[in-house]
Scaffold this motif. Structure first.
Motif, mmCIF file in Angstrom:
data_model
loop_
_atom_site.group_PDB
_atom_site.id
_atom_site.type_symbol
_atom_site.label_atom_id
_atom_site.label_comp_id
_atom_site.label_asym_id
_atom_site.label_seq_id
_atom_site.Cartn_x
_atom_site.Cartn_y
_atom_site.Cartn_z
ATOM 1 N N ARG A 1 0.688 -1.401 -0.395
ATOM 2 C CA ARG A 1 0.200 -0.099 0.174
ATOM 3 C C ARG A 1 0.846 1.754 -0.308
ATOM 4 N NH1 ARG A 1 -1.976 -3.770 2.989
ATOM 5 N NH2 ARG A 1 -0.995 -2.868 4.436
ATOM 6 N N CYS A 2 1.593 1.299 -0.867
ATOM 7 C CA CYS A 2 2.505 2.396 -1.256
ATOM 8 C C CYS A 2 3.029 2.810 -0.113
ATOM 9 C CB CYS A 2 2.340 3.347 -1.931
ATOM 10 S SG CYS A 2 2.645 2.936 -3.689
ATOM 11 N N ALA A 3 3.355 2.108 1.098
ATOM 12 C CA ALA A 3 4.232 2.558 2.621
ATOM 13 C C ALA A 3 5.842 3.216 2.150
ATOM 14 C CB ALA A 3 4.148 1.347 3.356
ATOM 15 N N ASN A 4 6.224 2.860 1.587
ATOM 16 C CA ASN A 4 7.448 3.210 1.446
ATOM 17 C C ASN A 4 7.505 3.429 -0.102
ATOM 18 O OD1 ASN A 4 7.730 0.121 1.555
ATOM 19 N ND2 ASN A 4 9.823 0.106 1.114
ATOM 20 N N ALA A 5 8.851 4.240 -0.556
ATOM 21 C CA ALA A 5 9.271 4.138 -2.035
ATOM 22 C C ALA A 5 10.980 4.347 -1.578
ATOM 23 C CB ALA A 5 9.038 5.224 -2.481
ATOM 24 N N ASN A 6 11.015 3.099 -2.438
ATOM 25 C CA ASN A 6 13.126 3.018 -2.689
ATOM 26 C C ASN A 6 13.646 3.412 -3.922
ATOM 27 O OD1 ASN A 6 12.138 1.508 0.112
ATOM 28 N ND2 ASN A 6 13.323 -0.082 -0.674
ATOM 29 N N TYR A 7 14.890 4.004 -3.661
ATOM 30 C CA TYR A 7 15.276 4.426 -4.626
ATOM 31 C C TYR A 7 17.087 4.491 -4.422
ATOM 32 C CZ TYR A 7 16.037 8.812 -2.455
ATOM 33 O OH TYR A 7 16.621 9.679 -2.161
ATOM 34 N N ALA A 8 17.993 4.216 -5.810
ATOM 35 C CA ALA A 8 19.329 4.006 -6.121
ATOM 36 C C ALA A 8 19.658 5.092 -6.749
ATOM 37 C CB ALA A 8 19.366 2.695 -5.762
ATOM 38 N N THR A 9 19.590 6.193 -6.500
ATOM 39 C CA THR A 9 20.570 7.702 -7.240
ATOM 40 C C THR A 9 21.306 8.343 -6.491
ATOM 41 O OG1 THR A 9 20.520 8.731 -9.727
ATOM 42 C CG2 THR A 9 18.994 8.544 -8.004
#
Length: 391
Positions: free
Chosen positions: A196-204
């Motif tokens: 339910r979109c509790a977190n948004a992980n990203y790598a840059t």
């Protein structure tokens, strides 16, 4: 000089300035303000090199190594293990390749939670750089010239005949922001993604990231000299999965995962600070790699590219709960790197906490360290002998 007059420099001219201690070097973070305040032509006149940096998990990494022959009888090592992590032995007699995502066969976490791993190839690399000895085991089928069938020894980094970090795919030029629209946690190479979109992980590393500062690979190719793992490395070509034809913003920034690099360097000259074994719950092992590339400012176009800011970089949002496992990921819109760094983004109708897998602090440290090396005359630029396709 008129603002309209074209600026033209060569790598050789810039290296001459480096050797004389005259080169003007800025980090990618500093170059943003320089281009905004001076304009791209004046910035190109004043600045010679812009340094970049990133420190992020890079799964397509590993080491080529040579363990050396034992006292006779000799061995043809068809199977090799380092601290019980299997390496590929299908090379010459005592050469091998250890991938960073390969887990230990007796991983303690896997014994408790099958399919989950704590220790792998990336941790072996970090242990070697920390001065620890690793247990090397080798097995061969025996031949007339290589009759030995088993070998076991403890080896420190200096005991290896050679160890080359050779990474098939590093420095991705843009990557996904991972969310999960589903109802259960998904365990991925981007870390655990909550439902339910509790977190948004990203790598840059955003504006510090090497390939955002040269989006069309005008200065990066075979023979480009780089910061790799705390030592000196080299670009040896395009990395695997290199996509030279992505959709781009007017500034040249790709809107989807695109360019990649294949890189190499002598592990014996590197530091554990910039090569860290990592493990992702429910996924497995990897290695965080420190990578920095100096960008020569050959003309005003390169000044413009290296003036890219976080708000200029748009990253695709991908649902790892539904779309990703079933083929080509679907794009659920874009978010800027500036928004991601704020800690919260809007996904659909909800606020979602953002989680970076890339260390911005270490990325900036790498760019600053590379800047110091160049200013001190300890690092000159490598001129590419073969360019990487970007279109």
């Amino acid at each position: 000089m008129s603002e309209q007059k074209k600026v033209r420099k060569t790598v050789r001219e810039i290296n001459d300035r480096i050797r004389k201690g005259q080169a003007v070097v800025l980090t990618a973070k500093e170059m943003i303000d320089a281009v905004k305040s001076m304009g791209k032509v004046k910035a190109a006149q004043e600045v010679d090199v812009v340094t970049t940096g990133t420190f992020s998990p890079m799964c397509s990494s590993g080491i080529f190594f040579n363990i050396g022959q034992p006292e006779p009888p000799l061995i043809k090592a068809g199977k090799i293990w380092l601290n019980d992590v299997p390496a590929y032995g299908g090379l010459a007699a005592v050469d091998g390749y250890l991938g960073v995502t390969e887990p230990a066969e007796d991983d303690p976490l896997n014994k408790v939670f099958p399919g989950r791993f704590k220790y792998g190839g990336g941790h072996v690399i970090e242990d070697l750089l920390n001065g620890q000895k690793v247990r090397v085991r080798a097995a061969g089928y025996g031949t007339d010239c290589y009759p030995r069938k088993l070998l076991e020894r403890e080896m420190a980094l200096e005991d290896f005949r050679s160890v080359e970090l050779l990474n098939p795919r590093n420095g991705y030029q843009n990557y996904n922001c991972a969310v999960n629209f589903g109802e259960k946690v998904v365990y991925t190479y981007m870390g655990p993604i909550k439902p339910r979109c509790a977190n948004a992980n990203y790598a840059t590393a955003g504006a510090l990231s090497p390939l955002f500062n040269d989006p069309y690979f005008r200065t990066i190719g075979l023979g480009t000299k780089i910061f790799l793992g705390g030592g000196v490395g080299w670009v040896i070509g395009a990395g695997t999965q290199h996509n030279p034809k992505p959709k781009r913003t007017p500034r040249g920034i790709p809107l989807t995962p695109s360019g990649t690099l294949m890189v190499k360097g002598d592990l014996k000259g590197m530091q554990a600070r910039y090569l860290r074994g990592v493990s992702f719950l429910g996924y497995g092992c990897s290695l965080s790699v420190g990578l920095g590339i100096p960008i020569p400012i050959l003309d005003e176009e390169m000044a413009w590219f290296t003036g890219v800011a976080d708000e200029d970089i748009m990253i695709p949002i991908v649902d790892y709960g539904h779309d990703y496992p079933h083929g080509v990921p679907k794009n659920h819109g874009h978010v800027s790197y500036a928004e991601l760094r704020s800690g919260t983004i809007r996904v659909g109708d909800r606020d979602t906490a953002t989680v970076p897998l890339t260390s911005y602090t270490y990325s900036l440290e790498i760019a600053q360290t590379l800047k110091q090396w160049i200013e001190q005359g300890a690092f000159t630029l490598g001129e590419p002998q073969e360019m990487i396709h970007s279109e």
